[in-house]
Design an enzyme around this catalytic site. Sequence first.
Site, PDB file in Angstrom:
ATOM      1  N   ASP A  28     -42.103 -80.047  16.235  1.00 20.33           N
ATOM      2  CA  ASP A  28     -41.441 -81.259  16.687  1.00 20.33           C
ATOM      3  C   ASP A  28     -41.147 -81.065  18.186  1.00 20.33           C
ATOM      4  OD1 ASP A  28     -39.812 -83.644  16.625  1.00 20.33           O
ATOM      5  OD2 ASP A  28     -38.080 -82.297  16.640  1.00 20.33           O
ATOM      6  N   ASP A  30     -38.531 -83.175  20.576  1.00 18.40           N
ATOM      7  CA  ASP A  30     -37.139 -83.300  21.043  1.00 18.40           C
ATOM      8  C   ASP A  30     -36.226 -82.403  20.220  1.00 18.40           C
ATOM      9  OD1 ASP A  30     -37.101 -85.547  23.123  1.00 18.40           O
ATOM     10  OD2 ASP A  30     -38.244 -86.455  21.497  1.00 18.40           O
ATOM     11  N   THR A 130     -44.328 -85.623  17.194  1.00 15.74           N
ATOM     12  CA  THR A 130     -43.056 -86.192  17.621  1.00 15.74           C
ATOM     13  C   THR A 130     -42.973 -87.681  17.314  1.00 15.74           C
ATOM     14  OG1 THR A 130     -41.641 -86.639  19.538  1.00 15.74           O
ATOM     15  CG2 THR A 130     -44.000 -86.530  19.961  1.00 15.74           C
ATOM     16  N   LYS A 164     -41.521 -90.461  11.052  1.00 17.62           N
ATOM     17  CA  LYS A 164     -40.638 -89.649  10.221  1.00 17.62           C
ATOM     18  C   LYS A 164     -39.469 -90.535   9.774  1.00 17.62           C
ATOM     19  CE  LYS A 164     -41.780 -85.840  13.335  1.00 17.62           C
ATOM     20  NZ  LYS A 164     -41.284 -84.909  14.363  1.00 17.62           N
TER      21      LYS A 164
HETATM   22 CA    CA Z   1     -36.338 -83.414  16.909  1.00 12.89          CA
END
Ligand code: CA
Length: 246
Positions: A28, A30, A130, A164
Amino acid sequence: MSIYKQKIDSYLQLQGLKALQLRAVLFDMDGVLFDSMPYHASAWSQVMQEAGYNFTPHDVYMNEGRTGSSTITTASLAQFGTIPSQEEIDRLCKAKCDLFATYPETPRMQGAIEVVKKVKACGLTPMIVTGSGTPTLLARIEENFPGLFAADHIITSFNVKRGKPHPDPYLLALERGGFAPYEAIVVENAPLGVQAGVAANLFTIAVNTGPLHEDVLYNAGASYVFPSMPALADEWEKLFEALTAK
Ligand code: CA
């Protein structure tokens, strides 16, 4: 038996597998590769509150991993029982990105480059998965992780319809890389991201780089939670040994 081996064996049993054939690590972005979540939390909460939503920085962390569109739609349904117009979604996403762009440059997450370099040195393919559609950050991947992520090994919110916690972004990463679920693992920092990795049938570990309790990540399905990226870097050799044990 190491704690990692125990966690991997539980995963293998659940999946009906004998062993992993590790070839890739799906990161991932961030909160894992960039220490960007404090900025995202500040920008989202400010823009949403100005638009009349009750949306705190904590809500940002609980929704972390969603696309901008999904974040706004989820908040609107919860609060007003309505689906926001595409115009409203576009306006708020743009306002958030514009505000984010005024902040100081997001630093790389401490320990992140060490982890990615170790992954690559083990002969594995690192990929990025992401929910972000923040152009300012995506443009800085190569500068911060030079030569570590191939351009077609970066999946963003622009590549999938459902982000997600749906498995779609991770499934697309497997497809792009030509990997089966037993050939890759996930490194996430947010509950919805962990859910996405687990939903894609991937062995999913978490790094708890934000303000949430680690139980939130375990409850989301993380097989193991590291307290930070430097901690994962320190433990990588032991973890890799367990991941590649026959
Ligand atoms: Ca994240």
